[in-house]
Design a protein around this motif. Structure first.
Motif, PDB file in Angstrom:
ATOM      1  N   UNK A   1     -75.620 -35.941  12.636  1.00 26.68           N
ATOM      2  CA  UNK A   1     -74.413 -36.648  12.177  1.00 26.68           C
ATOM      3  C   UNK A   1     -73.293 -35.663  11.858  1.00 26.68           C
ATOM      4  N   UNK A   2     -73.616 -34.557  11.194  1.00 25.40           N
ATOM      5  CA  UNK A   2     -72.600 -33.586  10.792  1.00 25.40           C
ATOM      6  C   UNK A   2     -72.480 -32.508  11.868  1.00 25.40           C
ATOM      7  N   UNK A   3     -71.269 -32.319  12.349  1.00 17.11           N
ATOM      8  CA  UNK A   3     -70.960 -31.285  13.335  1.00 17.11           C
ATOM      9  C   UNK A   3     -70.219 -30.165  12.614  1.00 17.11           C
ATOM     10  N   UNK A   4     -70.832 -28.978  12.553  1.00 19.35           N
ATOM     11  CA  UNK A   4     -70.276 -27.857  11.800  1.00 19.35           C
ATOM     12  C   UNK A   4     -69.344 -27.025  12.682  1.00 19.35           C
ATOM     13  N   UNK A   5     -68.411 -26.336  12.015  1.00 20.36           N
ATOM     14  CA  UNK A   5     -67.490 -25.461  12.718  1.00 20.36           C
ATOM     15  C   UNK A   5     -66.508 -26.196  13.607  1.00 20.36           C
ATOM     16  N   UNK A   6     -66.119 -27.393  13.218  1.00 16.76           N
ATOM     17  CA  UNK A   6     -65.199 -28.196  14.024  1.00 16.76           C
ATOM     18  C   UNK A   6     -63.948 -28.484  13.191  1.00 16.76           C
ATOM     19  N   UNK A   7     -62.861 -27.783  13.477  1.00 13.20           N
ATOM     20  CA  UNK A   7     -61.613 -27.919  12.731  1.00 13.20           C
ATOM     21  C   UNK A   7     -60.630 -28.782  13.507  1.00 13.20           C
ATOM     22  N   UNK A   8     -60.170 -29.854  12.882  1.00 18.25           N
ATOM     23  CA  UNK A   8     -59.212 -30.766  13.509  1.00 18.25           C
ATOM     24  C   UNK A   8     -57.843 -30.102  13.621  1.00 18.25           C
ATOM     25  N   UNK A   9     -57.195 -30.288  14.768  1.00 18.87           N
ATOM     26  CA  UNK A   9     -55.827 -29.769  14.943  1.00 18.87           C
ATOM     27  C   UNK A   9     -54.824 -30.854  15.258  1.00 18.87           C
TER      28      UNK A   9
END
Length: 358
Positions: free
Chosen positions: A124-132
């Motif tokens: 469920x949790x996706x790490x290292x994903x920064x929204x731009x």
């Protein structure tokens, strides 16, 4: 029987608010994905301990089905507070708080995060994903673009990504403003008996005008210490560059009681945490399928309410989405509830925080 098509839900931010929402939505049968900018649960220290109020944070955990699990691991014995005179080092008799009768057991941030993560499937949790960027769907799904160039789509986007939310700018141009106060966070990993007894079973407060000191007992006996300075950001940045954070703290507390100075000296080093706030009347223009919770919606000074309000926000939005098929209006009703609750406390929180430093 009519089949209700459930929306695709994305949560930006994997802190307590985002994870509470994810747990409730998952339990309600929704497909939910959480995108967190941190690389992993171990990427950074999670900060000091949290007290979860029985009428706020614990309500959210009950709705997530985790209240009993929380109460089994929370530190019920660490709810004491003491106010120490900054010059004499003597304990002061203060006026009881209006909510002193409420149960507010402590839990370390990392322990709370793990409790919530354990209630979710690992994917469920996706790490290292920064929204731009967000591409607003005019008649359908919203597109979300991440720093790594990947793109996904969702019907519902919940911004739970804190004070410097990457979702908020797509709903409002308002940015948090510096309060004039910066916390310097330090840790005592193995306190002496004297240091432990000074802090006691809970939290220590000491106010000295433009300086204040806070200390909290954390799990495994560790102590988190905050040296709070009312200073311009530019001045602090220059001083930290020239002499370092620890020397800056020691210099500015040289006239304080020796026992309190000893707490500061026992810390390894200090991390700057400037305190920002949105205005008490903050709101945003609603957009279908995009909303804010927690600090993204109402970041305020740290007066013991932030995480509790954030978790309530999360529960409100998640249960609204679980309760019916008209999810667009359900989100809007939850937004009104969240905004009204925040406005009830933000003005007092902002004013009261400033009064600590008079």
């Amino acid at each position: 029987m009519v089949n209700v098509i459930k929306p695709e839900i994305v949560i930006i931010g994997g802190g307590p608010a985002g994870l509470v929402a994810a747990v409730i939505l998952h339990q309600g049968g929704h497909r939910v994905r959480v995108y967190e900018g941190e690389l992993s649960t171990e990427h950074r220290a999670q900060g000091g301990t949290l007290d979860l109020h029985e009428d706020k944070g614990q309500v959210a955990l009950r709705q997530a089905g985790l209240l009993d699990a929380f109460r089994a691991i929370a530190r019920h014995e660490d709810q004491d507070e003491r106010n120490i005179d900054h010059l004499s080092g003597q304990t002061m008799i203060g006026t009881p708080r209006p909510d002193d009768h409420l149960d507010r057991p402590e839990i370390d941030r990392g322990v709370l995060r793990n409790l919530l993560l354990d209630a979710l499937p690992t994917d469920v949790v996706q790490w290292g994903r920064k929204l731009t960027h967000i591409d607003f769907g005019q008649a359908g799904k919203h597109g979300l673009v991440f720093e790594d160039g990947s793109r996904i789509e969702a019907d519902v986007v919940i911004g739970a990504d804190g004070a410097w939310s990457h979702v908020r700018p797509f709903l409002s141009e308002m940015r948090p403003q510096y309060t004039g106060i910066t916390f310097f966070e330090g840790w005592i990993e193995t306190p002496t008996q004297q240091e432990a007894e000074l802090v006691g079973r809970g939290s220590l407060f000491s106010f000295g005008g433009a300086e204040a000191l806070f200390a909290q007992r954390n799990g495994q006996g560790r102590i988190c210490v905050y040296a709070a300075l009312k200073r311009p950001r530019s001045w602090l940045k220059n001083e930290v560059t020239e002499v370092g954070a620890k020397k800056l703290v020691q210099t500015n507390y040289h006239h304080w009681a020796s026992d309190l100075r000893n707490l500061l000296n026992a810390c390894g080093d200090f991390t700057e945490r400037p305190i920002y706030t949105l205005p008490a009347e903050f709101g945003w223009v609603p957009r279908p399928g995009i909303t804010l919770i927690g600090d993204a919606a109402h970041v305020m000074p740290p007066v013991g309410l932030g995480v509790n309000l954030a978790m309530l926000d999360a529960a409100d939005v998640a249960t609204a989405l679980c309760d019916g098929s008209d999810w667009a209006n359900a989100i809007r009703r939850a937004e009104v509830k969240i905004s009204d609750r925040a406005r009830d406390v933000m003005s007092e929180a902002i004013t009261g925080f400033q009064e600590w430093f008079l």
